[in-house]
Design an enzyme around this catalytic site. Sequence first.
Site, PDB file in Angstrom:
ATOM      1  N   GLY A   1       0.790  -1.232   0.000  1.00  0.00           N
ATOM      2  CA  GLY A   1       0.000   0.000   0.000  1.00  0.00           C
ATOM      3  C   GLY A   1       0.815   1.271   0.000  1.00  0.00           C
ATOM      4  O   GLY A   1       0.352   2.301   0.477  1.00  0.00           O
ATOM      5  N   SER A   2       2.014   1.214  -0.560  1.00  0.00           N
ATOM      6  CA  SER A   2       2.805   2.452  -0.564  1.00  0.00           C
ATOM      7  C   SER A   2       2.173   3.487  -1.488  1.00  0.00           C
ATOM      8  O   SER A   2       2.186   4.690  -1.193  1.00  0.00           O
ATOM      9  CB  SER A   2       4.264   2.183  -0.935  1.00  0.00           C
ATOM     10  OG  SER A   2       4.385   1.788  -2.277  1.00  0.00           O
ATOM     11  N   ASN A   3       1.578   3.038  -2.594  1.00  0.00           N
ATOM     12  CA  ASN A   3       0.871   3.988  -3.464  1.00  0.00           C
ATOM     13  C   ASN A   3      -0.392   4.508  -2.786  1.00  0.00           C
ATOM     14  O   ASN A   3      -0.705   5.698  -2.883  1.00  0.00           O
ATOM     15  CB  ASN A   3       0.504   3.316  -4.800  1.00  0.00           C
ATOM     16  CG  ASN A   3       1.669   3.296  -5.762  1.00  0.00           C
ATOM     17  OD1 ASN A   3       2.048   4.322  -6.311  1.00  0.00           O
ATOM     18  ND2 ASN A   3       2.271   2.123  -5.952  1.00  0.00           N
ATOM     19  N   LEU A  20      -4.879  -7.120  -7.574  1.00  0.00           N
ATOM     20  CA  LEU A  20      -4.540  -8.011  -8.688  1.00  0.00           C
ATOM     21  C   LEU A  20      -5.725  -8.697  -9.357  1.00  0.00           C
ATOM     22  O   LEU A  20      -5.572  -9.326 -10.396  1.00  0.00           O
ATOM     23  CB  LEU A  20      -3.540  -9.077  -8.211  1.00  0.00           C
ATOM     24  CG  LEU A  20      -2.239  -8.533  -7.638  1.00  0.00           C
ATOM     25  CD1 LEU A  20      -1.317  -9.679  -7.232  1.00  0.00           C
ATOM     26  CD2 LEU A  20      -1.536  -7.618  -8.617  1.00  0.00           C
ATOM     27  N   LEU A  46      -9.095  -9.245 -11.514  1.00  0.00           N
ATOM     28  CA  LEU A  46      -9.758  -8.636 -12.653  1.00  0.00           C
ATOM     29  C   LEU A  46     -11.037  -7.942 -12.171  1.00  0.00           C
ATOM     30  O   LEU A  46     -11.749  -8.477 -11.326  1.00  0.00           O
ATOM     31  CB  LEU A  46     -10.111  -9.770 -13.619  1.00  0.00           C
ATOM     32  CG  LEU A  46     -10.166  -9.492 -15.101  1.00  0.00           C
ATOM     33  CD1 LEU A  46      -8.883  -8.848 -15.611  1.00  0.00           C
ATOM     34  CD2 LEU A  46     -10.415 -10.803 -15.843  1.00  0.00           C
ATOM     35  N   ILE A  47     -11.315  -6.775 -12.735  1.00  0.00           N
ATOM     36  CA  ILE A  47     -12.533  -6.056 -12.319  1.00  0.00           C
ATOM     37  C   ILE A  47     -13.718  -6.586 -13.133  1.00  0.00           C
ATOM     38  O   ILE A  47     -13.683  -6.570 -14.366  1.00  0.00           O
ATOM     39  CB  ILE A  47     -12.360  -4.530 -12.528  1.00  0.00           C
ATOM     40  CG1 ILE A  47     -11.157  -4.011 -11.718  1.00  0.00           C
ATOM     41  CG2 ILE A  47     -13.628  -3.775 -12.145  1.00  0.00           C
ATOM     42  CD1 ILE A  47     -11.221  -4.254 -10.217  1.00  0.00           C
ATOM     43  N   HIS A  60       0.274   0.524 -13.518  1.00  0.00           N
ATOM     44  CA  HIS A  60       1.017  -0.677 -13.893  1.00  0.00           C
ATOM     45  C   HIS A  60       2.508  -0.342 -13.951  1.00  0.00           C
ATOM     46  O   HIS A  60       2.886   0.682 -14.527  1.00  0.00           O
ATOM     47  CB  HIS A  60       0.534  -1.184 -15.257  1.00  0.00           C
ATOM     48  CG  HIS A  60       1.164  -2.478 -15.640  1.00  0.00           C
ATOM     49  ND1 HIS A  60       0.745  -3.691 -15.123  1.00  0.00           N
ATOM     50  CD2 HIS A  60       2.219  -2.755 -16.457  1.00  0.00           C
ATOM     51  CE1 HIS A  60       1.512  -4.656 -15.617  1.00  0.00           C
ATOM     52  NE2 HIS A  60       2.408  -4.117 -16.425  1.00  0.00           N
ATOM     53  N   ASP A 118      -4.886  -4.941 -17.900  1.00  0.00           N
ATOM     54  CA  ASP A 118      -3.943  -3.957 -18.441  1.00  0.00           C
ATOM     55  C   ASP A 118      -4.254  -3.484 -19.858  1.00  0.00           C
ATOM     56  O   ASP A 118      -3.351  -3.065 -20.579  1.00  0.00           O
ATOM     57  CB  ASP A 118      -2.511  -4.523 -18.401  1.00  0.00           C
ATOM     58  CG  ASP A 118      -2.107  -4.966 -17.003  1.00  0.00           C
ATOM     59  OD1 ASP A 118      -2.505  -4.297 -16.039  1.00  0.00           O
ATOM     60  OD2 ASP A 118      -1.407  -5.986 -16.875  1.00  0.00           O
ATOM     61  N   GLU A 161       5.990   5.846  -9.653  1.00  0.00           N
ATOM     62  CA  GLU A 161       4.590   5.652  -9.255  1.00  0.00           C
ATOM     63  C   GLU A 161       4.224   6.657  -8.165  1.00  0.00           C
ATOM     64  O   GLU A 161       3.196   7.324  -8.229  1.00  0.00           O
ATOM     65  CB  GLU A 161       4.376   4.229  -8.735  1.00  0.00           C
ATOM     66  CG  GLU A 161       4.590   3.176  -9.794  1.00  0.00           C
ATOM     67  CD  GLU A 161       4.187   1.784  -9.342  1.00  0.00           C
ATOM     68  OE1 GLU A 161       3.367   1.659  -8.427  1.00  0.00           O
ATOM     69  OE2 GLU A 161       4.690   0.817  -9.920  1.00  0.00           O
TER      70      GLU A 161
HETATM   71  C1  GRF Z   1       2.885  -1.249  -7.704  1.00  0.00           C
HETATM   72  O1  GRF Z   1       4.097  -1.581  -8.288  1.00  0.00           O
HETATM   73  C2  GRF Z   1       1.828  -1.070  -8.762  1.00  0.00           C
HETATM   74  O2  GRF Z   1       2.337  -0.711  -9.997  1.00  0.00           O
HETATM   75  C3  GRF Z   1       1.230  -2.418  -8.877  1.00  0.00           C
HETATM   76  O3  GRF Z   1       1.303  -2.982  -7.595  1.00  0.00           O
HETATM   77  C4  GRF Z   1       2.348  -2.358  -6.847  1.00  0.00           C
HETATM   78  C5  GRF Z   1       1.747  -1.900  -5.559  1.00  0.00           C
HETATM   79  O4  GRF Z   1       2.704  -1.470  -4.660  1.00  0.00           O
HETATM   80  N1  GRF Z   1      -0.067  -2.356  -9.486  1.00  0.00           N
HETATM   81  P1  GRF Z   1       2.238  -0.805  -3.309  1.00  0.00           P
HETATM   82  O5  GRF Z   1       1.382  -1.828  -2.581  1.00  0.00           O
HETATM   83  O6  GRF Z   1       1.476   0.426  -3.644  1.00  0.00           O
HETATM   84  O7  GRF Z   1       3.493  -0.511  -2.564  1.00  0.00           O
END
Ligand code: GRF
Length: 191
Positions: A12-14, A85, A87-88, A104, A145, A174
């Site tokens: 969940g870093s994003n 991960l 599929l929606i 992605h 994707d 990202e």
């Molecule tokens: C990221 O690399 C993103 O591109 C992919 O999953 C990863 C998630 O990383 N869809 P995080 O959990 O946000 O650290």
Amino acid sequence: MKHIAIFASGTGSNARKIVDYFRDNEHVKVNLIISNNANAPVLEMAKDNGIDTFIINRDYFYDSTQILSELNTFAIDFIALAGFLWLIPTYLVNAYNQAIVNIHPALLPKYGGKGMYGMNVHKAVYEAKEKETGITIHFVNEKYDEGAIIFQATCSISSEDTPKEIAKKVLQLEHQYFSKVIDDILMTTNK
Ligand code: GRF
């Protein structure tokens, strides 16, 4: 006020970056994090930030449309997939037309599709001896994707870079761009 739900099942870093970015925003609020993994660290982050969470399983997600009521309860306008991960399903793609985005970790259409996630992507890029890689932010449709590309950013790969180093460079991109691109979409569309 526009409301975002983040679907995330990993670190969940994003998701954290998105939450931080919109924390004091008057027009956009992250008010729900959905995960298919009850042990995902992203849930801890949500808790620390006072954001509601919701855990789904496959039956719930694919054999019912109940998640729509859940999203409705939180008045969700827009969905960001950040490390989710699955599929929606079509019913969800249709309900949130042009309002679901994914990030992605490669330059689509290369290195996408089923099984292309996490280190699998970076190893494939490494093995192909690519000189550059990057990120793709795209709308989500029923296929992995393949939705319309909204934004890409690149970084170069040196001959010394290992897959791990490539992953680090990509994650940095990202973090740099995902929130901003979401903000831009929300500003320029009526989603
Ligand atoms: C990221 O690399 C993103 O591109 C992919 O999953 C990863 C998630 O990383 N869809 P995080 O959990 O946000 O650290």
